[in-house]
Design a protein around this motif. Structure first.
Motif, PDB file in Angstrom:
ATOM      1  N   SER A  35       0.852  -1.173   0.000  1.00 34.14           N
ATOM      2  CA  SER A  35       0.000   0.000   0.000  1.00 34.14           C
ATOM      3  C   SER A  35       0.894   1.231   0.000  1.00 34.14           C
ATOM      4  O   SER A  35       1.914   1.265   0.697  1.00 34.14           O
ATOM      5  CB  SER A  35      -0.904   0.004   1.239  1.00 34.14           C
ATOM      6  OG  SER A  35      -1.817  -1.067   1.188  1.00 34.14           O
ATOM      7  N   THR A  54      -4.362   1.414  -2.383  1.00 37.40           N
ATOM      8  CA  THR A  54      -4.128   0.054  -1.916  1.00 37.40           C
ATOM      9  C   THR A  54      -3.538  -0.814  -3.023  1.00 37.40           C
ATOM     10  O   THR A  54      -3.364  -0.376  -4.164  1.00 37.40           O
ATOM     11  CB  THR A  54      -5.438  -0.587  -1.445  1.00 37.40           C
ATOM     12  OG1 THR A  54      -6.293  -0.774  -2.600  1.00 37.40           O
ATOM     13  CG2 THR A  54      -6.147   0.271  -0.417  1.00 37.40           C
ATOM     14  N   THR A  56      -4.979  -3.134  -4.500  1.00 34.90           N
ATOM     15  CA  THR A  56      -5.980  -3.356  -5.538  1.00 34.90           C
ATOM     16  C   THR A  56      -6.346  -2.082  -6.294  1.00 34.90           C
ATOM     17  O   THR A  56      -7.168  -2.123  -7.200  1.00 34.90           O
ATOM     18  CB  THR A  56      -7.260  -3.953  -4.929  1.00 34.90           C
ATOM     19  OG1 THR A  56      -7.759  -3.053  -3.942  1.00 34.90           O
ATOM     20  CG2 THR A  56      -6.973  -5.311  -4.296  1.00 34.90           C
ATOM     21  N   SER A  58      -7.629   0.784  -4.855  1.00 33.25           N
ATOM     22  CA  SER A  58      -8.593   1.636  -4.176  1.00 33.25           C
ATOM     23  C   SER A  58      -7.887   2.853  -3.605  1.00 33.25           C
ATOM     24  O   SER A  58      -6.783   2.738  -3.066  1.00 33.25           O
ATOM     25  CB  SER A  58      -9.299   0.864  -3.064  1.00 33.25           C
ATOM     26  OG  SER A  58     -10.047  -0.202  -3.590  1.00 33.25           O
ATOM     27  N   THR A  59      -8.523   3.994  -3.704  1.00 29.71           N
ATOM     28  CA  THR A  59      -7.897   5.239  -3.269  1.00 29.71           C
ATOM     29  C   THR A  59      -8.690   5.912  -2.151  1.00 29.71           C
ATOM     30  O   THR A  59      -9.893   5.716  -2.003  1.00 29.71           O
ATOM     31  CB  THR A  59      -7.760   6.216  -4.440  1.00 29.71           C
ATOM     32  OG1 THR A  59      -9.053   6.477  -4.987  1.00 29.71           O
ATOM     33  CG2 THR A  59      -6.853   5.650  -5.520  1.00 29.71           C
ATOM     34  N   ASN A  60      -7.962   6.715  -1.397  1.00 29.43           N
ATOM     35  CA  ASN A  60      -8.563   7.481  -0.313  1.00 29.43           C
ATOM     36  C   ASN A  60      -7.836   8.815  -0.246  1.00 29.43           C
ATOM     37  O   ASN A  60      -6.610   8.873  -0.467  1.00 29.43           O
ATOM     38  CB  ASN A  60      -8.429   6.731   1.018  1.00 29.43           C
ATOM     39  CG  ASN A  60      -9.104   7.463   2.145  1.00 29.43           C
ATOM     40  OD1 ASN A  60     -10.250   7.860   2.039  1.00 29.43           O
ATOM     41  ND2 ASN A  60      -8.393   7.646   3.249  1.00 29.43           N
TER      42      ASN A  60
END
Length: 117
Positions: A35, A54, A56, A58-60
């Motif tokens: 990550s 991440t 995979t 995925s974003t934040n």
């Protein structure tokens, strides 16, 4: 051991853009299983999360980003990017890259971003 080297910082006028890069290296190291995150720290303030991505994809993002920044990764190049648009003076800070591998975190040395006219 994971080494992280950030680049792409500098001086930019308000409303401008910058693209930060974070290159990972080390014996047998691949960011494929890591990550990756960008943090920043302004003078006199605590370090805060800017964006994360991440394994995979995925974003934040931190609430202050408000759609202006985009984090992405190239596993083939062992590099993570942060595209920053519509920068304001409040974005002035040292930006740090962080990698998390097997619950262990690694930091880069940081790159300075200064937004000023």
């Amino acid at each position: 051991q994971v080494q992280l080297v950030e680049s792409g910082g500098g001086l930019v006028q308000p409303g401008g853009s910058l693209r930060l890069s974070c290159a990972a290296s080390g014996s047998g190291i691949s960011i494929y299983a890591m990550s990756m995150s960008w943090y920043r720290q302004a003078p006199g303030k605590q370090r805060e999360l800017v964006a994360s991505i991440t394994i995979t994809g995925s974003t934040n993002y931190g609430d202050f980003v408000k759609g202006r920044f985009t984090i992405s990764r190239s596993n083939a190049k062992n590099t993570v990017y942060l595209q920053m648009n519509n920068l304001t003076p409040e974005d002035t800070a040292v930006y740090y890259c962080r990698a998390t591998r097997h619950a262990t975190g690694y930091w880069g040395q940081g790159t300075q971003v200064t937004v000023s006219s």
